[in-house]
Design a protein around this motif. Sequence first.
Motif, PDB file in Angstrom:
ATOM      1  N   LEU A   1       0.836  -1.207   0.000  1.00  0.00           N
ATOM      2  CA  LEU A   1       0.000   0.000   0.000  1.00  0.00           C
ATOM      3  C   LEU A   1       0.865   1.249   0.000  1.00  0.00           C
ATOM      4  O   LEU A   1       0.581   2.219  -0.715  1.00  0.00           O
ATOM      5  N   GLY A   2       1.952   1.203   0.787  1.00  0.00           N
ATOM      6  CA  GLY A   2       2.839   2.366   0.914  1.00  0.00           C
ATOM      7  C   GLY A   2       3.548   2.709  -0.392  1.00  0.00           C
ATOM      8  O   GLY A   2       4.009   3.845  -0.566  1.00  0.00           O
ATOM      9  N   ARG A   3       3.620   1.770  -1.298  1.00  0.00           N
ATOM     10  CA  ARG A   3       4.248   2.030  -2.600  1.00  0.00           C
ATOM     11  C   ARG A   3       3.311   2.752  -3.556  1.00  0.00           C
ATOM     12  O   ARG A   3       3.734   3.188  -4.629  1.00  0.00           O
ATOM     13  N   HIS A   4       2.007   2.817  -3.201  1.00  0.00           N
ATOM     14  CA  HIS A   4       1.022   3.376  -4.137  1.00  0.00           C
ATOM     15  C   HIS A   4       0.075   4.354  -3.445  1.00  0.00           C
ATOM     16  O   HIS A   4      -1.152   4.144  -3.435  1.00  0.00           O
ATOM     17  N   PRO A   5       0.623   5.430  -2.890  1.00  0.00           N
ATOM     18  CA  PRO A   5      -0.246   6.369  -2.148  1.00  0.00           C
ATOM     19  C   PRO A   5      -1.292   7.012  -3.043  1.00  0.00           C
ATOM     20  O   PRO A   5      -2.334   7.462  -2.552  1.00  0.00           O
ATOM     21  N   GLU A   6      -1.058   7.040  -4.353  1.00  0.00           N
ATOM     22  CA  GLU A   6      -2.031   7.661  -5.264  1.00  0.00           C
ATOM     23  C   GLU A   6      -3.241   6.743  -5.469  1.00  0.00           C
ATOM     24  O   GLU A   6      -4.299   7.197  -5.897  1.00  0.00           O
ATOM     25  N   ARG A   7      -3.107   5.470  -5.118  1.00  0.00           N
ATOM     26  CA  ARG A   7      -4.197   4.507  -5.322  1.00  0.00           C
ATOM     27  C   ARG A   7      -4.944   4.154  -4.044  1.00  0.00           C
ATOM     28  O   ARG A   7      -6.120   3.797  -4.090  1.00  0.00           O
ATOM     29  N   TYR A   8      -4.227   4.132  -2.914  1.00  0.00           N
ATOM     30  CA  TYR A   8      -4.810   3.581  -1.681  1.00  0.00           C
ATOM     31  C   TYR A   8      -4.675   4.506  -0.491  1.00  0.00           C
ATOM     32  O   TYR A   8      -3.639   5.143  -0.300  1.00  0.00           O
ATOM     33  N   ARG A   9      -5.740   4.545   0.330  1.00  0.00           N
ATOM     34  CA  ARG A   9      -5.717   5.188   1.643  1.00  0.00           C
ATOM     35  C   ARG A   9      -6.045   4.109   2.670  1.00  0.00           C
ATOM     36  O   ARG A   9      -6.940   3.287   2.436  1.00  0.00           O
ATOM     37  N   VAL A  10      -5.362   4.146   3.789  1.00  0.00           N
ATOM     38  CA  VAL A  10      -5.655   3.181   4.846  1.00  0.00           C
ATOM     39  C   VAL A  10      -6.769   3.746   5.728  1.00  0.00           C
ATOM     40  O   VAL A  10      -6.609   4.816   6.311  1.00  0.00           O
ATOM     41  N   HIS A  11      -7.887   3.033   5.807  1.00  0.00           N
ATOM     42  CA  HIS A  11      -8.978   3.479   6.673  1.00  0.00           C
ATOM     43  C   HIS A  11      -8.763   2.986   8.100  1.00  0.00           C
ATOM     44  O   HIS A  11      -8.855   3.753   9.052  1.00  0.00           O
ATOM     45  N   ALA A  12      -8.478   1.666   8.237  1.00  0.00           N
ATOM     46  CA  ALA A  12      -8.328   1.122   9.593  1.00  0.00           C
ATOM     47  C   ALA A  12      -7.242   0.059   9.639  1.00  0.00           C
ATOM     48  O   ALA A  12      -7.043  -0.682   8.672  1.00  0.00           O
ATOM     49  N   LEU A  13      -6.561   0.007  10.789  1.00  0.00           N
ATOM     50  CA  LEU A  13      -5.545  -1.023  11.043  1.00  0.00           C
ATOM     51  C   LEU A  13      -5.926  -1.707  12.345  1.00  0.00           C
ATOM     52  O   LEU A  13      -6.293  -1.029  13.313  1.00  0.00           O
ATOM     53  N   THR A  14      -5.829  -3.045  12.378  1.00  0.00           N
ATOM     54  CA  THR A  14      -6.152  -3.738  13.625  1.00  0.00           C
ATOM     55  C   THR A  14      -5.019  -4.647  14.057  1.00  0.00           C
ATOM     56  O   THR A  14      -4.293  -5.187  13.225  1.00  0.00           O
ATOM     57  N   ALA A  15      -4.891  -4.769  15.399  1.00  0.00           N
ATOM     58  CA  ALA A  15      -3.941  -5.724  15.984  1.00  0.00           C
ATOM     59  C   ALA A  15      -4.617  -6.357  17.187  1.00  0.00           C
ATOM     60  O   ALA A  15      -5.695  -5.909  17.616  1.00  0.00           O
ATOM     61  N   HIS A  16      -4.011  -7.376  17.744  1.00  0.00           N
ATOM     62  CA  HIS A  16      -4.547  -8.008  18.941  1.00  0.00           C
ATOM     63  C   HIS A  16      -3.952  -7.293  20.153  1.00  0.00           C
ATOM     64  O   HIS A  16      -4.619  -6.518  20.808  1.00  0.00           O
ATOM     65  N   HIS A  17      -2.637  -7.507  20.398  1.00  0.00           N
ATOM     66  CA  HIS A  17      -1.986  -6.835  21.537  1.00  0.00           C
ATOM     67  C   HIS A  17      -0.759  -6.019  21.136  1.00  0.00           C
ATOM     68  O   HIS A  17      -0.186  -5.348  21.980  1.00  0.00           O
ATOM     69  N   SER A  18      -0.313  -6.093  19.877  1.00  0.00           N
ATOM     70  CA  SER A  18       0.954  -5.446  19.483  1.00  0.00           C
ATOM     71  C   SER A  18       0.791  -3.938  19.345  1.00  0.00           C
ATOM     72  O   SER A  18       0.725  -3.384  18.242  1.00  0.00           O
ATOM     73  N   ARG A  19       0.750  -3.251  20.499  1.00  0.00           N
ATOM     74  CA  ARG A  19       0.433  -1.825  20.455  1.00  0.00           C
ATOM     75  C   ARG A  19       1.592  -0.982  19.911  1.00  0.00           C
ATOM     76  O   ARG A  19       1.364  -0.005  19.214  1.00  0.00           O
ATOM     77  N   GLU A  20       2.842  -1.388  20.231  1.00  0.00           N
ATOM     78  CA  GLU A  20       3.978  -0.599  19.713  1.00  0.00           C
ATOM     79  C   GLU A  20       4.025  -0.676  18.187  1.00  0.00           C
ATOM     80  O   GLU A  20       4.204   0.330  17.500  1.00  0.00           O
ATOM     81  N   ALA A  21       3.859  -1.893  17.669  1.00  0.00           N
ATOM     82  CA  ALA A  21       3.894  -2.071  16.203  1.00  0.00           C
ATOM     83  C   ALA A  21       2.750  -1.295  15.550  1.00  0.00           C
ATOM     84  O   ALA A  21       2.927  -0.665  14.502  1.00  0.00           O
ATOM     85  N   LEU A  22       1.589  -1.308  16.210  1.00  0.00           N
ATOM     86  CA  LEU A  22       0.434  -0.591  15.642  1.00  0.00           C
ATOM     87  C   LEU A  22       0.688   0.922  15.663  1.00  0.00           C
ATOM     88  O   LEU A  22       0.327   1.627  14.707  1.00  0.00           O
ATOM     89  N   LEU A  23       1.339   1.410  16.720  1.00  0.00           N
ATOM     90  CA  LEU A  23       1.667   2.839  16.792  1.00  0.00           C
ATOM     91  C   LEU A  23       2.582   3.229  15.622  1.00  0.00           C
ATOM     92  O   LEU A  23       2.337   4.241  14.940  1.00  0.00           O
ATOM     93  N   THR A  24       3.608   2.417  15.384  1.00  0.00           N
ATOM     94  CA  THR A  24       4.526   2.702  14.268  1.00  0.00           C
ATOM     95  C   THR A  24       3.743   2.748  12.951  1.00  0.00           C
ATOM     96  O   THR A  24       3.948   3.635  12.119  1.00  0.00           O
ATOM     97  N   GLN A  25       2.828   1.816  12.783  1.00  0.00           N
ATOM     98  CA  GLN A  25       2.041   1.772  11.543  1.00  0.00           C
ATOM     99  C   GLN A  25       1.110   2.987  11.438  1.00  0.00           C
ATOM    100  O   GLN A  25       0.918   3.534  10.347  1.00  0.00           O
ATOM    101  N   CYS A  26       0.551   3.402  12.579  1.00  0.00           N
ATOM    102  CA  CYS A  26      -0.343   4.582  12.554  1.00  0.00           C
ATOM    103  C   CYS A  26       0.453   5.826  12.168  1.00  0.00           C
ATOM    104  O   CYS A  26      -0.046   6.686  11.432  1.00  0.00           O
ATOM    105  N   ARG A  27       1.686   5.924  12.692  1.00  0.00           N
ATOM    106  CA  ARG A  27       2.514   7.091  12.349  1.00  0.00           C
ATOM    107  C   ARG A  27       2.761   7.137  10.850  1.00  0.00           C
ATOM    108  O   ARG A  27       2.748   8.196  10.232  1.00  0.00           O
ATOM    109  N   ARG A  28       2.992   5.973  10.275  1.00  0.00           N
ATOM    110  CA  ARG A  28       3.359   5.908   8.858  1.00  0.00           C
ATOM    111  C   ARG A  28       2.133   6.054   7.943  1.00  0.00           C
ATOM    112  O   ARG A  28       2.178   6.748   6.943  1.00  0.00           O
ATOM    113  N   HIS A  29       1.013   5.384   8.302  1.00  0.00           N
ATOM    114  CA  HIS A  29      -0.115   5.285   7.356  1.00  0.00           C
ATOM    115  C   HIS A  29      -1.322   6.155   7.731  1.00  0.00           C
ATOM    116  O   HIS A  29      -2.263   6.252   6.951  1.00  0.00           O
TER     117      HIS A  29
END
Length: 393
Positions: free
Chosen positions: A23-51
Motif C-alpha cells: 500500500l505504501g508504494r502506491h499512495p495515489e491509489r490507496y488510503r488506509v482506513h483502519a488497522l487492527t492488531a490483537h496486543h501489538s500496540r507498539e507495532a500498531l503505533l509505528t504503523q499509525c505514524r506511517r499510514h
Amino acid sequence: MTLRHVTVLGATGSIGTSTLDVLGRHPERYRVHALTAHHSREALLTQCRRHRPAVAVLDVEEDAAWLRGQLAEAGLVTEVRTGRAALVEVAEAREVDTVMSAIVGAAGLLPTLAAVKAGKRVLLANKEALVMSGALFMEAVERYGATLLPIDSEHNAIYQCLPADHRGGLGRHGVTQLLLTASGGPFRGWSRKELVSVTPDQACAHPNWSMGRKISVDSATLMNKGLELIEACWLFDARPDQIQVVVHPQSVIHSMASYSDGSVIAQLGNPDMRTPIAYGLAWPERIDAGVETLDLFQIARLDFEPADEMAFPCLRLAREAMATGGTAPAVLNAANEVAVDAFLAGHLGFTDIDNLVARVRDERPVAPAGDLETILEADVLARRAAYDWLARH
Ligand SMILES: NC(=O)c1ccc[n+]([C@@H]2O[C@H](COP(=O)([O-])OP(=O)(O)OC[C@H]3O[C@@H](n4cnc5c(N)ncnc54)[C@H](OP(=O)(O)O)[C@@H]3O)[C@@H](O)[C@H]2O)c1
C-alpha cells in the motif's frame, strides 16, 4: 484512477506488514482506513505514524488507552477502538471498499464475514474462516455481491491459472485437476520417529517463506496444506479428489491447473507474499509489489514429489474432514489451533499435534453446518474437548 480505502485486519502480522508495504508504494491509489492488531500496540503505533488511518483497533482497553496517549503526543487524530465488535465495524464501514483479512485463526471469521456481507472487495489470507464456514461463506459472497480474491499464494496462483469466470464447477471449463504445490516444510523427508523431538523454533524456521508462528507450525505438520485443500474446494467449487498435492521444495511454482487438452498452466514467482497481495489489491490491473522478477537461471531446476502422509497425517485428516462435511472442518480447525498453541508453549510434542486433532475428531459429533451458531458452537466444543485431552496427557 479511483482512490481505494482499505482496512487491514491483522495489520501487525506477517501478511498485514507485507500489505502495508505494498500500500505504501502506491499512495495515489490507496488510503488506509483502519488497522487492527490483537496486543501489538507498539507495532500498531509505528504503523499509525506511517499510514495515518482513521481508526485503529486493539483487543483490550489498557492497550488502547496507551495508544491513544501516544497518538495524541504525536498529534495524530486516529480514533482507537477495542474488541471484537470494533473489528466487525471497521470491516463493514461505509468508507471502506477493500478489506485485507489477515487475522490468524478462527478470530478472523466474524470480521471477514462482515466484510463479505457488506459487499466489499475481500482479500482472503485468513484461510481458517473459509475452512470453518465454507458453504455459508461462499453463499454470502454470492448473495451480497462481494469480490473475493484469494491471497494464499497457492489459491492466488490457481485463480490466475483458471478462466476469468470459473464458477459452475471445474469440469465446465475443461479443468481436470488442481495441483496444489507444497514446499514440504522444514522436515521434508523426516521419519515419524525423527519428528518426535522437533522443537517450536525448528518448526518455525521455514526454508522458503517468512510467516507467522501458527502458519509456520501448520506448514511443518502439513496441516497448512490440508487447510488449503479445504479452502481450494470452496473457492473453486472442487471435490477433494480433484485436488492433488505436489511437494515442490523450491516454492517457485505456486500452484497449477490441468486441462482436458493436456495443458498444465502454472503461476511462478519468488516466494514473497507481496505478489499475491498486490494482485488482490489491484485486480484486474497489475501494480509494482516490490518483488524481484524470477531469475530462472539462478533457480536452474524444479523438483516434484508426492506428500508423505504417513509421517504427516494432518493432510489426510483435513481431506477426510472435507469429505465428511458439515461441522467436521470447523472441529478439525479448532482442535488444530489448540494443539498448535500447546506445542508453541512447550506443552505438547510435535507428533501429538495430529494425535490430538484425530482424538477430538473421533469424539465430536458432526452436524450440518447450515448456520453460524452451529459452526461457532462446534468450534467452542471442539476446543473444550482438545483442552480436556491436554489436561489428561
Ligand atoms: N504469513 C504468510 O505468509 C501467510 C500465507 C498465506 C496465508 N496466511 C494466512 O494469513 C493469516 C495471517 O497469517 P500471518 O502469518 O500474517 O499471522 P501473524 O503474523 O501471526 O499475524 C496475525 C495477525 O492477527 C492478529 N491477531 C491474532 N490473534 C487475534 C485475535 N484473537 N483477534 C484479533 N486479531 C488477532 C495479530 O495481532 P498481534 O500482532 O497483536 O498479535 C496479527 O496482526 C493466517 O490465517 C494465515 O494462515 C499467511
